[in-house]
Design a protein around this motif. Structure first.
Motif, mmCIF file in Angstrom:
data_model
loop_
_atom_site.group_PDB
_atom_site.id
_atom_site.type_symbol
_atom_site.label_atom_id
_atom_site.label_comp_id
_atom_site.label_asym_id
_atom_site.label_seq_id
_atom_site.Cartn_x
_atom_site.Cartn_y
_atom_site.Cartn_z
ATOM 1 N N ARG A 193 -27.438 36.548 77.767
ATOM 2 C CA ARG A 193 -26.939 35.550 76.795
ATOM 3 C C ARG A 193 -26.014 36.446 75.800
ATOM 4 N NH1 ARG A 193 -27.468 35.507 71.399
ATOM 5 N NH2 ARG A 193 -29.612 36.065 71.458
ATOM 6 N N ILE A 194 -26.652 37.677 75.490
ATOM 7 C CA ILE A 194 -25.629 38.391 74.443
ATOM 8 C C ILE A 194 -24.211 38.853 74.717
ATOM 9 C CG2 ILE A 194 -25.466 40.492 73.255
ATOM 10 C CD1 ILE A 194 -28.707 40.312 72.682
ATOM 11 N N LEU A 195 -24.440 39.294 76.294
ATOM 12 C CA LEU A 195 -23.270 39.682 77.135
ATOM 13 C C LEU A 195 -22.426 38.429 77.380
ATOM 14 C CD1 LEU A 195 -24.447 42.006 79.655
ATOM 15 C CD2 LEU A 195 -22.687 42.448 77.907
ATOM 16 N N GLY A 196 -22.967 37.361 77.848
ATOM 17 C CA GLY A 196 -22.195 36.158 78.385
ATOM 18 C C GLY A 196 -21.404 35.545 77.055
ATOM 19 N N ALA A 197 -22.395 35.351 76.123
ATOM 20 C CA ALA A 197 -21.804 34.473 74.763
ATOM 21 C C ALA A 197 -20.726 35.320 74.384
ATOM 22 C CB ALA A 197 -22.772 34.435 73.911
ATOM 23 N N SER A 198 -20.833 36.762 74.154
ATOM 24 C CA SER A 198 -19.700 37.456 73.508
ATOM 25 C C SER A 198 -18.622 37.506 74.405
ATOM 26 C CB SER A 198 -20.100 38.799 73.291
ATOM 27 O OG SER A 198 -20.809 39.574 74.346
ATOM 28 N N ILE A 199 -18.542 37.475 75.763
ATOM 29 C CA ILE A 199 -17.435 37.166 76.663
ATOM 30 C C ILE A 199 -16.665 35.900 76.508
ATOM 31 C CG2 ILE A 199 -16.622 37.044 79.224
ATOM 32 C CD1 ILE A 199 -18.740 39.220 79.731
ATOM 33 N N VAL A 200 -17.418 34.926 76.397
ATOM 34 C CA VAL A 200 -17.189 33.718 76.231
ATOM 35 C C VAL A 200 -16.314 33.419 74.871
ATOM 36 C CG1 VAL A 200 -17.501 31.139 75.917
ATOM 37 C CG2 VAL A 200 -18.696 32.512 77.469
ATOM 38 N N LEU A 201 -16.935 33.965 73.636
ATOM 39 C CA LEU A 201 -16.450 34.044 72.180
ATOM 40 C C LEU A 201 -15.330 35.047 72.097
ATOM 41 C CD1 LEU A 201 -19.637 33.249 70.556
ATOM 42 C CD2 LEU A 201 -17.869 31.546 71.040
ATOM 43 N N PHE A 246 -18.015 44.099 72.647
ATOM 44 C CA PHE A 246 -18.042 45.518 72.367
ATOM 45 C C PHE A 246 -17.268 45.530 70.743
ATOM 46 C CE2 PHE A 246 -17.075 46.243 76.963
ATOM 47 C CZ PHE A 246 -18.720 46.320 76.980
ATOM 48 N N SER A 247 -17.332 44.437 70.092
ATOM 49 C CA SER A 247 -16.895 44.669 68.722
ATOM 50 C C SER A 247 -18.154 44.730 67.943
ATOM 51 C CB SER A 247 -16.680 43.225 68.297
ATOM 52 O OG SER A 247 -17.478 42.194 68.373
ATOM 53 N N PRO A 248 -18.117 45.014 66.598
ATOM 54 C CA PRO A 248 -18.863 45.532 65.672
ATOM 55 C C PRO A 248 -20.187 44.390 65.594
ATOM 56 C CG PRO A 248 -17.146 46.044 64.588
ATOM 57 C CD PRO A 248 -16.807 45.283 65.917
ATOM 58 N N GLY A 249 -19.650 42.996 65.803
ATOM 59 C CA GLY A 249 -20.511 41.964 65.966
ATOM 60 C C GLY A 249 -21.375 41.911 67.164
ATOM 61 N N PHE A 250 -20.961 42.367 68.152
ATOM 62 C CA PHE A 250 -21.556 42.341 69.351
ATOM 63 C C PHE A 250 -22.689 43.366 69.512
ATOM 64 C CE2 PHE A 250 -21.870 44.952 73.449
ATOM 65 C CZ PHE A 250 -22.510 43.730 74.193
ATOM 66 N N ALA A 251 -22.286 44.728 68.576
ATOM 67 C CA ALA A 251 -23.423 45.628 68.460
ATOM 68 C C ALA A 251 -24.419 45.117 67.581
ATOM 69 C CB ALA A 251 -22.519 46.703 67.929
ATOM 70 N N LEU A 252 -24.101 44.474 66.488
ATOM 71 C CA LEU A 252 -25.073 43.964 65.485
ATOM 72 C C LEU A 252 -26.071 42.969 66.530
ATOM 73 C CD1 LEU A 252 -23.172 43.102 62.497
ATOM 74 C CD2 LEU A 252 -25.136 44.654 62.763
ATOM 75 N N SER A 253 -25.387 42.138 67.420
ATOM 76 C CA SER A 253 -26.170 41.186 68.199
ATOM 77 C C SER A 253 -27.140 41.784 69.039
ATOM 78 C CB SER A 253 -25.039 40.244 68.891
ATOM 79 O OG SER A 253 -25.886 39.212 69.587
ATOM 80 N N LEU A 254 -26.537 42.736 69.676
ATOM 81 C CA LEU A 254 -27.333 43.638 70.728
ATOM 82 C C LEU A 254 -28.472 44.503 69.812
ATOM 83 C CD1 LEU A 254 -27.047 44.220 73.778
ATOM 84 C CD2 LEU A 254 -26.110 46.446 73.069
ATOM 85 N N ALA A 255 -28.118 44.902 68.833
ATOM 86 C CA ALA A 255 -29.435 45.635 67.990
ATOM 87 C C ALA A 255 -30.431 44.649 67.659
ATOM 88 C CB ALA A 255 -28.781 46.168 66.875
ATOM 89 N N GLY A 256 -30.235 43.426 67.025
ATOM 90 C CA GLY A 256 -30.949 42.576 66.783
ATOM 91 C C GLY A 256 -31.788 41.984 68.260
ATOM 92 N N GLY A 257 -30.880 41.987 69.220
ATOM 93 C CA GLY A 257 -31.516 41.450 70.477
ATOM 94 C C GLY A 257 -32.659 42.616 70.937
ATOM 95 N N ALA A 277 -26.428 47.823 60.455
ATOM 96 C CA ALA A 277 -25.562 47.866 59.567
ATOM 97 C C ALA A 277 -25.819 48.789 58.702
ATOM 98 C CB ALA A 277 -25.916 46.501 58.921
ATOM 99 N N ARG A 278 -26.932 49.064 58.102
ATOM 100 C CA ARG A 278 -27.196 50.264 57.109
ATOM 101 C C ARG A 278 -26.634 51.630 57.770
ATOM 102 N NH1 ARG A 278 -27.221 53.714 54.688
ATOM 103 N NH2 ARG A 278 -28.374 54.605 52.952
ATOM 104 N N LEU A 279 -27.191 51.822 59.001
ATOM 105 C CA LEU A 279 -26.914 53.307 59.747
ATOM 106 C C LEU A 279 -25.413 53.351 59.983
ATOM 107 C CD1 LEU A 279 -30.006 53.621 61.993
ATOM 108 C CD2 LEU A 279 -29.678 54.532 59.753
ATOM 109 N N TRP A 280 -24.700 52.399 60.308
ATOM 110 C CA TRP A 280 -23.383 52.630 60.748
ATOM 111 C C TRP A 280 -22.416 51.673 60.222
ATOM 112 C CZ3 TRP A 280 -21.152 49.053 65.295
ATOM 113 C CH2 TRP A 280 -19.941 49.463 65.593
ATOM 114 N N LEU A 281 -22.549 50.517 60.012
ATOM 115 C CA LEU A 281 -21.357 49.762 59.374
ATOM 116 C C LEU A 281 -20.973 49.863 57.851
ATOM 117 C CD1 LEU A 281 -21.854 46.475 61.571
ATOM 118 C CD2 LEU A 281 -19.816 48.136 61.818
ATOM 119 N N ILE A 282 -22.213 49.785 57.016
ATOM 120 C CA ILE A 282 -22.143 49.865 55.691
ATOM 121 C C ILE A 282 -23.137 50.794 55.246
ATOM 122 C CG2 ILE A 282 -22.215 48.485 53.598
ATOM 123 C CD1 ILE A 282 -22.275 45.881 55.408
#
Lengths: 127, 197
Positions: free
Chosen positions: B79-87, B91-102, B141-146
């Motif tokens: 779902r994470i891969l598929g949804a980020s391909i569709v949307l 491999f964007s930061p949003g994708f990385a966040l989604s993957l970390a959460g997943g 987000a704490r470790l990488w983005l902010i």
């Protein structure tokens, strides 16, 4: 339908919900109980213009390249009350209460920053 | 000579069939549902970026209950891969966040299997998994983005939302699971024809 939904819960679910809600309360307290500020530092053109105690109510007029920026200090908080900047970002920042918060009026080269007892965790910020 | 060539190509092009089990097909179906839910959800305007109901998690919970943790992990990652391909955010930061959460939420789901299911239903599992999802995102987000402690201010808001949506999703999953009792995966694939009578 709402009552029906509650019937779907087992007692473990209710326990889980209550425990997690309590945990959320503790977490919220911990996250938002940051050190309170004691002083406000006002910068004009990169230089410290004044440093005031937050407890003393005072209104200060700071002159910058565009005009006057009005800084208001009252009972532990401070704000930019008025500023000639076109977008009014620093005025909209509202009242500042916690150490480390700041409001920056870039066009008028004026900013305020709240400081507490502890030194800042960083040396400077760049944008 | 030509005959031998055709013979050889025929031999080579003979497709090596991948065995698709009914379980695979069911996982693919659930992943497709989850992708659709993710895409629909991305169309809902949110006052705070990043706060989403996480409806796709309902599908992961159903996969966990019906087919076990492995299937749930497949559904979630697909779902994470598929949804980020569709949307368009792969491999964007949003994708990385989604993957970390997943990933963190899947780890918690693995632990949730040890909960005594007589007393703990889908709502507990959903709550814990939603919180883990938020925790995973905040950690990355704490470790990488902010890399700044200012992110701590967001914890109450984001975890509060996780509790609310985790609860709602759990109730929905519980309802769906009770409304449609377990069938063998093969017969679930034919659910449409069975429901018509």
């Amino acid at each position: 339908m709402v009552i029906e939904s509650w019937r779907l819960l087992k007692w473990g679910d209710v326990l889980c919900l209550l425990l997690l809600a309590a945990l959320w309360g503790v977490l919220t307290y911990w996250s938002w109980a940051q050190p309170r500020a004691t002083r406000v530092r006002i910068y004009q053109d990169g230089q410290v213009y004044a440093e005031l105690d937050l407890m003393a109510a005072k209104t200060l007029h700071v002159t910058g390249p565009l005009g006057e920026t009005v800084v208001e200090v009252a009972s532990g908080k401070a704000r930019i009350a008025a500023d000639p900047s076109p977008r009014q970002y620093c005025v909209q920042a509202g009242w500042l209460q916690q150490a480390g918060q700041s409001a920056i009026c870039l066009p008028n080269r004026t900013s305020i920053e709240l400081v507490g007892h502890q030194p800042r965790a960083y040396d400077s910020l760049s944008y | 000579m030509t005959a031998s060539v055709t013979k050889r190509t025929a031999k080579h092009t003979a497709p090596k069939r991948i065995q698709i089990t009914p379980q695979d097909a069911y996982i693919a179906r659930l992943a497709a549902y989850a992708i659709v839910l993710s895409v629909l959800e991305s169309g809902i305007p949110s006052p705070i970026p990043g706060v989403k109901p996480g409806l796709a998690n309902i599908v992961t919970l159903i996969a966990l209950e019906r087919m076990g943790w492995k299937a749930a992990a497949w559904v979630s990652i697909l779902r994470i891969l598929g949804a980020s391909i569709v949307l368009g955010g792969i491999f964007s930061p949003g994708f990385a966040l989604s993957l970390a959460g997943g990933v963190l939420s899947l780890l918690v789901l693995a632990l949730c299997q040890f909960l005594p299911r007589r007393h703990f239903g889908m709502v507990s599992i959903s709550l814990l998994s939603a919180l883990a999802h938020t925790a995973g995102q905040l950690l990355l987000a704490r470790l990488w983005l902010i890399p700044h402690d200012g992110i701590i201010y967001l914890i109450p808001l984001l975890s509060g939302m996780a509790l609310v949506f985790g609860f709602v999703n759990g109730v929905i999953a519980e309802r769906l699971l009770r409304q449609y009792p377990a069938q063998a995966p093969a017969s679930i694939a034919n659910a449409h024809t069975q429901q018509t009578h």
